[in-house]
Design a protein around this motif. Structure first.
Motif, PDB file in Angstrom:
ATOM      1  N   MET A   1      65.842  15.121  49.123  1.00 25.05           N
ATOM      2  CA  MET A   1      64.466  15.372  49.546  1.00 25.05           C
ATOM      3  C   MET A   1      63.858  16.484  48.691  1.00 25.05           C
ATOM      4  SD  MET A   1      63.034  16.582  53.313  1.00 25.05           S
ATOM      5  CE  MET A   1      63.666  15.159  54.183  1.00 25.05           C
ATOM      6  N   LYS A   2      62.636  16.269  48.231  1.00 20.96           N
ATOM      7  CA  LYS A   2      61.958  17.285  47.436  1.00 20.96           C
ATOM      8  C   LYS A   2      61.679  18.531  48.277  1.00 20.96           C
ATOM      9  CE  LYS A   2      59.706  14.097  44.220  1.00 20.96           C
ATOM     10  NZ  LYS A   2      58.411  13.616  43.696  1.00 20.96           N
ATOM     11  N   VAL A   3      61.535  19.658  47.598  1.00 18.32           N
ATOM     12  CA  VAL A   3      61.305  20.930  48.284  1.00 18.32           C
ATOM     13  C   VAL A   3      60.042  20.871  49.136  1.00 18.32           C
ATOM     14  CG1 VAL A   3      60.846  23.393  47.974  1.00 18.32           C
ATOM     15  CG2 VAL A   3      62.526  22.252  46.523  1.00 18.32           C
ATOM     16  N   ALA A   4      58.968  20.325  48.558  1.00 20.27           N
ATOM     17  CA  ALA A   4      57.691  20.243  49.285  1.00 20.27           C
ATOM     18  C   ALA A   4      57.838  19.414  50.559  1.00 20.27           C
ATOM     19  CB  ALA A   4      56.614  19.646  48.389  1.00 20.27           C
ATOM     20  N   GLN A   5      58.559  18.300  50.458  1.00 21.39           N
ATOM     21  CA  GLN A   5      58.769  17.442  51.638  1.00 21.39           C
ATOM     22  C   GLN A   5      59.603  18.164  52.689  1.00 21.39           C
ATOM     23  OE1 GLN A   5      60.436  14.039  49.382  1.00 21.39           O
ATOM     24  NE2 GLN A   5      58.926  12.780  50.448  1.00 21.39           N
ATOM     25  N   LYS A   6      60.624  18.888  52.226  1.00 22.12           N
ATOM     26  CA  LYS A   6      61.502  19.618  53.137  1.00 22.12           C
ATOM     27  C   LYS A   6      60.708  20.684  53.904  1.00 22.12           C
ATOM     28  CE  LYS A   6      64.806  22.247  51.372  1.00 22.12           C
ATOM     29  NZ  LYS A   6      66.131  22.658  50.807  1.00 22.12           N
ATOM     30  N   ILE A   7      59.834  21.379  53.192  1.00 30.10           N
ATOM     31  CA  ILE A   7      59.026  22.422  53.827  1.00 30.10           C
ATOM     32  C   ILE A   7      58.057  21.819  54.838  1.00 30.10           C
ATOM     33  CG2 ILE A   7      57.162  24.092  53.391  1.00 30.10           C
ATOM     34  CD1 ILE A   7      58.636  24.831  50.806  1.00 30.10           C
ATOM     35  N   GLU A   8      57.367  20.759  54.450  1.00 32.91           N
ATOM     36  CA  GLU A   8      56.403  20.118  55.361  1.00 32.91           C
ATOM     37  C   GLU A   8      57.097  19.610  56.619  1.00 32.91           C
ATOM     38  OE1 GLU A   8      53.022  17.771  54.176  1.00 32.91           O
ATOM     39  OE2 GLU A   8      53.543  18.070  52.063  1.00 32.91           O
ATOM     40  N   THR A   9      58.281  19.035  56.456  1.00 31.29           N
ATOM     41  CA  THR A   9      59.038  18.522  57.610  1.00 31.29           C
ATOM     42  C   THR A   9      59.368  19.644  58.579  1.00 31.29           C
ATOM     43  OG1 THR A   9      59.999  16.744  56.277  1.00 31.29           O
ATOM     44  CG2 THR A   9      61.134  17.311  58.319  1.00 31.29           C
ATOM     45  N   GLN A  10      59.795  20.795  58.039  1.00 30.45           N
ATOM     46  CA  GLN A  10      60.157  21.919  58.902  1.00 30.45           C
ATOM     47  C   GLN A  10      58.937  22.542  59.569  1.00 30.45           C
ATOM     48  OE1 GLN A  10      63.515  24.546  57.470  1.00 30.45           O
ATOM     49  NE2 GLN A  10      63.111  23.455  55.573  1.00 30.45           N
ATOM     50  N   ILE A  11      57.834  22.617  58.847  1.00 31.76           N
ATOM     51  CA  ILE A  11      56.613  23.199  59.410  1.00 31.76           C
ATOM     52  C   ILE A  11      56.075  22.323  60.541  1.00 31.76           C
ATOM     53  CG2 ILE A  11      54.173  23.699  58.907  1.00 31.76           C
ATOM     54  CD1 ILE A  11      55.123  24.838  56.219  1.00 31.76           C
ATOM     55  N   LYS A  12      56.248  21.035  60.435  1.00 32.78           N
ATOM     56  CA  LYS A  12      55.794  20.126  61.497  1.00 32.78           C
ATOM     57  C   LYS A  12      56.507  20.404  62.816  1.00 32.78           C
ATOM     58  CE  LYS A  12      54.285  16.179  58.700  1.00 32.78           C
ATOM     59  NZ  LYS A  12      54.583  14.785  58.271  1.00 32.78           N
ATOM     60  N   THR A  13      57.731  20.921  62.742  1.00 31.67           N
ATOM     61  CA  THR A  13      58.498  21.191  63.965  1.00 31.67           C
ATOM     62  C   THR A  13      58.088  22.508  64.624  1.00 31.67           C
ATOM     63  OG1 THR A  13      60.292  22.362  62.828  1.00 31.67           O
ATOM     64  CG2 THR A  13      60.482  19.965  62.985  1.00 31.67           C
ATOM     65  N   LEU A  14      57.347  23.340  63.903  1.00 30.79           N
ATOM     66  CA  LEU A  14      56.929  24.632  64.452  1.00 30.79           C
ATOM     67  C   LEU A  14      55.769  24.456  65.430  1.00 30.79           C
ATOM     68  CD1 LEU A  14      56.894  26.838  61.207  1.00 30.79           C
ATOM     69  CD2 LEU A  14      58.689  26.729  62.946  1.00 30.79           C
ATOM     70  N   LYS A  15      55.744  25.274  66.462  1.00 28.44           N
ATOM     71  CA  LYS A  15      54.633  25.250  67.403  1.00 28.44           C
ATOM     72  C   LYS A  15      53.403  25.870  66.755  1.00 28.44           C
ATOM     73  CE  LYS A  15      57.355  25.593  71.668  1.00 28.44           C
ATOM     74  NZ  LYS A  15      57.615  26.402  72.883  1.00 28.44           N
ATOM     75  N   GLU A  16      52.232  25.395  67.161  1.00 31.30           N
ATOM     76  CA  GLU A  16      50.994  25.983  66.654  1.00 31.30           C
ATOM     77  C   GLU A  16      50.918  27.446  67.089  1.00 31.30           C
ATOM     78  OE1 GLU A  16      47.813  23.575  68.125  1.00 31.30           O
ATOM     79  OE2 GLU A  16      47.915  22.188  66.431  1.00 31.30           O
ATOM     80  N   GLY A  17      50.454  28.308  66.185  1.00 29.03           N
ATOM     81  CA  GLY A  17      50.364  29.730  66.484  1.00 29.03           C
ATOM     82  C   GLY A  17      51.604  30.507  66.118  1.00 29.03           C
ATOM     83  N   THR A  18      52.622  29.814  65.565  1.00 27.54           N
ATOM     84  CA  THR A  18      53.881  30.459  65.212  1.00 27.54           C
ATOM     85  C   THR A  18      53.817  31.093  63.828  1.00 27.54           C
ATOM     86  OG1 THR A  18      55.145  28.870  66.522  1.00 27.54           O
ATOM     87  CG2 THR A  18      56.354  30.067  64.832  1.00 27.54           C
ATOM     88  N   THR A  19      54.338  32.312  63.706  1.00 25.36           N
ATOM     89  CA  THR A  19      54.459  32.952  62.399  1.00 25.36           C
ATOM     90  C   THR A  19      55.861  32.702  61.850  1.00 25.36           C
ATOM     91  OG1 THR A  19      55.077  35.007  63.510  1.00 25.36           O
ATOM     92  CG2 THR A  19      52.777  34.772  62.871  1.00 25.36           C
ATOM     93  N   PHE A  20      55.991  32.728  60.528  1.00 28.97           N
ATOM     94  CA  PHE A  20      57.300  32.478  59.923  1.00 28.97           C
ATOM     95  C   PHE A  20      57.354  33.018  58.503  1.00 28.97           C
ATOM     96  CE2 PHE A  20      54.535  28.920  58.974  1.00 28.97           C
ATOM     97  CZ  PHE A  20      54.806  28.599  57.659  1.00 28.97           C
ATOM     98  N   LYS A  21      58.604  33.158  58.005  1.00 31.74           N
ATOM     99  CA  LYS A  21      58.853  33.592  56.635  1.00 31.74           C
ATOM    100  C   LYS A  21      59.531  32.463  55.864  1.00 31.74           C
ATOM    101  CE  LYS A  21      59.796  38.484  57.735  1.00 31.74           C
ATOM    102  NZ  LYS A  21      60.832  39.541  57.657  1.00 31.74           N
ATOM    103  N   TYR A  22      59.648  32.645  54.563  1.00 30.19           N
ATOM    104  CA  TYR A  22      60.378  31.686  53.737  1.00 30.19           C
ATOM    105  C   TYR A  22      61.798  31.486  54.261  1.00 30.19           C
ATOM    106  CZ  TYR A  22      56.980  31.546  49.857  1.00 30.19           C
ATOM    107  OH  TYR A  22      55.868  31.347  49.083  1.00 30.19           O
TER     108      TYR A  22
END
Length: 241
Positions: free
Chosen positions: A1-22
């Motif tokens: 899986m490409k890096v961009a796809q991996k990141i988008e997949t993980q961000i989709k699992t985050l709740k709205e309003g959530t902060t995060f780091k790399y």
């Protein structure tokens, strides 16, 4: 899986309003360059927003547009390291949230054992204080209670009777295992905190041994909190007044 796809997949699992780091996106060291470009594209699309360098949030949408996360959520990335809690918010911010004071501080205190955490996010300023024990997800709520006992005398506009009820209710919500852990943590706090905790626990009449707390105190020392005996009948048993 490409890096961009991996990141988008993980961000989709985050709740709205959530902060995060790399670091929370499970990115390998050799993927950071591609990840930075992917994050910039997501910012341009409005999928995420940047809080500060290396810190982002997934905006919550409303009829008025994207909402910013609340103060505690914005500070959350600073309280964790490698997904492990290392710090917690204390001082007036905590006591306001507990209902012990109506005052809101200009600068937030962030307690950690080994790390000095300073924050500057727009109007949000955070200064470091040292915690008495190592901070974890399992004990930080207990440390909040102990901090309130430590600062009880100097919390502004505090109604002492109401304050004792608030803290007592928090103690009643703990399991016996958590109370034992609380007493263990209290041994690292000043004697007046251990005395105050002992008086509160004795008043609750729990089936738990308080000898360890009692033995940790100098029998000749007194702890002046200015609390009425009607409010806390057990205080004299712990040399409080």
């Amino acid at each position: 899986m490409k890096v961009a796809q991996k990141i988008e997949t993980q961000i989709k699992t985050l709740k709205e309003g959530t902060t995060f780091k790399y670091q929370q996106l499970s990115i390998e060291l050799n993927e950071y360059s591609a990840a930075a470009k992917a994050m910039e594209r997501l910012i341009e699309k409005g999928t995420i927003k940047r809080v500060s360098t290396g810190i982002f949030f997934k905006p919550k949408q409303s009829i008025f547009g994207a909402l910013k996360p609340n103060e505690e959520e914005l500070l959350k990335p600073y309280l964790f390291q490698s997904n492990k809690r290392i710090a917690y918010i204390t001082g007036l911010s905590l006591y306001n949230r507990m209902g012990l004071t109506t005052q809101v501080p200009r600068t937030i205190k962030i307690a950690s054992r080994d790390k000095r955490i300073t924050v500057s996010l727009g109007n949000i300023k955070g200064n470091p204080v040292k915690s008495y024990v190592d901070v974890t997800d399992k004990n930080f709520v207990l440390l909040e209670i102990l901090d309130a006992l430590k600062d009880f005398k100097k919390i502004p506009d505090l109604d002492k009777s109401a304050g004792i009820k608030i803290i007592s209710n928090q103690l009643k919500s703990l399991s016996l295992k958590e109370i034992k852990q609380l007493m263990d943590c209290a041994l690292s706090y000043p004697p007046r905190v251990r005395a105050f905790l002992g008086a509160l626990l004795e008043k609750m009449d729990l089936t738990i041994e308080l000898k360890t707390l009692k033995k940790s105190l100098n029998p000749l020392s007194e702890y002046n909190y200015g609390i009425d005996k009607k409010t806390l009948p057990t205080l004299t048993n712990w040399n409080m007044k």
